[in-house]
Design a protein around this motif. Structure first.
Motif, PDB file in Angstrom:
ATOM      1  N   LEU A 173       0.861  -1.179   0.000  1.00 43.13           N
ATOM      2  CA  LEU A 173       0.000   0.000   0.000  1.00 43.13           C
ATOM      3  C   LEU A 173       0.893   1.223   0.000  1.00 43.13           C
ATOM      4  O   LEU A 173       1.715   1.391   0.907  1.00 43.13           O
ATOM      5  CB  LEU A 173      -0.888   0.021   1.243  1.00 43.13           C
ATOM      6  CG  LEU A 173      -1.816  -1.163   1.434  1.00 43.13           C
ATOM      7  CD1 LEU A 173      -2.501  -1.066   2.802  1.00 43.13           C
ATOM      8  CD2 LEU A 173      -2.848  -1.223   0.322  1.00 43.13           C
ATOM      9  N   VAL A 174       0.733   2.085  -0.983  1.00 43.19           N
ATOM     10  CA  VAL A 174       1.524   3.308  -1.087  1.00 43.19           C
ATOM     11  C   VAL A 174       0.630   4.469  -0.673  1.00 43.19           C
ATOM     12  O   VAL A 174      -0.450   4.651  -1.231  1.00 43.19           O
ATOM     13  CB  VAL A 174       2.024   3.537  -2.528  1.00 43.19           C
ATOM     14  CG1 VAL A 174       2.810   4.843  -2.627  1.00 43.19           C
ATOM     15  CG2 VAL A 174       2.867   2.358  -2.999  1.00 43.19           C
ATOM     16  N   VAL A 175       1.052   5.247   0.323  1.00 42.78           N
ATOM     17  CA  VAL A 175       0.309   6.451   0.708  1.00 42.78           C
ATOM     18  C   VAL A 175       0.665   7.510  -0.329  1.00 42.78           C
ATOM     19  O   VAL A 175       1.775   8.025  -0.352  1.00 42.78           O
ATOM     20  CB  VAL A 175       0.683   6.940   2.124  1.00 42.78           C
ATOM     21  CG1 VAL A 175      -0.154   8.164   2.490  1.00 42.78           C
ATOM     22  CG2 VAL A 175       0.503   5.845   3.155  1.00 42.78           C
ATOM     23  N   GLU A 176      -0.279   7.778  -1.218  1.00 42.65           N
ATOM     24  CA  GLU A 176       0.000   8.713  -2.299  1.00 42.65           C
ATOM     25  C   GLU A 176      -0.375  10.147  -1.939  1.00 42.65           C
ATOM     26  O   GLU A 176       0.282  11.085  -2.368  1.00 42.65           O
ATOM     27  CB  GLU A 176      -0.727   8.282  -3.566  1.00 42.65           C
ATOM     28  CG  GLU A 176      -0.208   9.011  -4.772  1.00 42.65           C
ATOM     29  CD  GLU A 176      -0.461   8.278  -6.049  1.00 42.65           C
ATOM     30  OE1 GLU A 176       0.519   7.813  -6.631  1.00 42.65           O
ATOM     31  OE2 GLU A 176      -1.620   8.174  -6.458  1.00 42.65           O
ATOM     32  N   GLN A 189       1.717  11.170   5.706  1.00 44.95           N
ATOM     33  CA  GLN A 189       2.707  10.125   5.419  1.00 44.95           C
ATOM     34  C   GLN A 189       2.837   9.820   3.928  1.00 44.95           C
ATOM     35  O   GLN A 189       3.181   8.699   3.551  1.00 44.95           O
ATOM     36  CB  GLN A 189       2.408   8.836   6.188  1.00 44.95           C
ATOM     37  CG  GLN A 189       2.392   8.985   7.675  1.00 44.95           C
ATOM     38  CD  GLN A 189       2.025   7.693   8.379  1.00 44.95           C
ATOM     39  OE1 GLN A 189       1.565   6.738   7.783  1.00 44.95           O
ATOM     40  NE2 GLN A 189       2.238   7.680   9.690  1.00 44.95           N
ATOM     41  N   ALA A 190       2.569  10.787   3.052  1.00 47.13           N
ATOM     42  CA  ALA A 190       2.695  10.554   1.613  1.00 47.13           C
ATOM     43  C   ALA A 190       4.083   9.993   1.299  1.00 47.13           C
ATOM     44  O   ALA A 190       5.085  10.475   1.802  1.00 47.13           O
ATOM     45  CB  ALA A 190       2.448  11.841   0.838  1.00 47.13           C
ATOM     46  N   GLY A 191       4.104   8.943   0.474  1.00 47.75           N
ATOM     47  CA  GLY A 191       5.346   8.284   0.097  1.00 47.75           C
ATOM     48  C   GLY A 191       5.640   7.045   0.914  1.00 47.75           C
ATOM     49  O   GLY A 191       6.423   6.199   0.490  1.00 47.75           O
ATOM     50  N   ARG A 245      -8.189   9.923   6.284  1.00 52.18           N
ATOM     51  CA  ARG A 245      -7.575  10.886   5.358  1.00 52.18           C
ATOM     52  C   ARG A 245      -6.437  10.280   4.556  1.00 52.18           C
ATOM     53  O   ARG A 245      -5.771  10.982   3.810  1.00 52.18           O
ATOM     54  CB  ARG A 245      -7.048  12.093   6.129  1.00 52.18           C
ATOM     55  CG  ARG A 245      -8.122  12.897   6.808  1.00 52.18           C
ATOM     56  CD  ARG A 245      -7.596  14.179   7.432  1.00 52.18           C
ATOM     57  NE  ARG A 245      -6.381  13.959   8.203  1.00 52.18           N
ATOM     58  CZ  ARG A 245      -5.400  14.854   8.324  1.00 52.18           C
ATOM     59  NH1 ARG A 245      -5.469  16.005   7.728  1.00 52.18           N
ATOM     60  NH2 ARG A 245      -4.344  14.591   9.066  1.00 52.18           N
ATOM     61  N   PHE A 246      -6.203   8.992   4.705  1.00 54.56           N
ATOM     62  CA  PHE A 246      -5.082   8.323   4.044  1.00 54.56           C
ATOM     63  C   PHE A 246      -5.535   7.748   2.710  1.00 54.56           C
ATOM     64  O   PHE A 246      -6.427   6.911   2.664  1.00 54.56           O
ATOM     65  CB  PHE A 246      -4.515   7.217   4.937  1.00 54.56           C
ATOM     66  CG  PHE A 246      -3.887   7.731   6.193  1.00 54.56           C
ATOM     67  CD1 PHE A 246      -2.525   7.943   6.273  1.00 54.56           C
ATOM     68  CD2 PHE A 246      -4.675   8.026   7.296  1.00 54.56           C
ATOM     69  CE1 PHE A 246      -1.948   8.426   7.434  1.00 54.56           C
ATOM     70  CE2 PHE A 246      -4.112   8.505   8.468  1.00 54.56           C
ATOM     71  CZ  PHE A 246      -2.739   8.718   8.536  1.00 54.56           C
TER      72      PHE A 246
END
Length: 146
Positions: A53-56, A60-62, A136-137
């Motif tokens: 899972l990539v937080v786009e 914690q983006a990235g 919000r993720f």
């Protein structure tokens, strides 16, 4: 840069080494607000094995969470496998289930719900490139080419 023996190593490309936990890594992404990961890009992440899972967007983006076979719990509870410390996330929000080459998300009765591609779901099969919203993720499902 030095190695364990204290010897100087040549790093001609100027690449940055990042220490990682076996289940969490940081994938440096350029600002992706104008160009989110496409399904093709998300389905062929170089060097990644299995699902992640990539937080786009959002906090914690990235950050990239590697999903092991079995259940991966997500929530605001500190003992969650993926701890998301934000009031928009329930203590036991959802779980991701990897079985063989399949990935599912299952909501755990969260207050704000779990969304896949903008649709609220109780349970859904996931594929590379799908967007999962937990509070919000904004996660993008990624799959490696390894």
């Amino acid at each position: 840069m030095t190695d364990e023996t204290g010897s100087q190593r040549n790093d001609p490309k100027g690449e940055v080494e990042v220490e990682t936990d076996p289940t969490v890594t940081y994938l440096p992404l350029r600002d992706r607000t104008e160009h989110p990961l496409t399904r093709d890009e998300a389905g062929n992440i170089q060097g990644l094995s299995g699902y992640a899972l990539v937080v786009e967007r959002g906090p914690q983006a990235g950050m990239t969470y590697l999903l092991k076979p079995g259940n991966t719990t997500v929530g605001r509870h500190p003992e969650s496998d993926v701890f998301l410390n934000d009031v928009t996330v329930s203590r036991h929000h959802c779980r991701f289930v990897v079985t063989g080459d399949k990935l599912r998300v299952e909501d755990s009765g969260s207050t704000n719900g779990t969304y896949v591609n903008e649709q609220r779901v109780d349970s859904a099969e996931l594929h590379a490139g799908d967007e999962v919203l937990v509070g919000r993720f904004h996660f993008v499902v990624a799959h490696g080419d390894a």
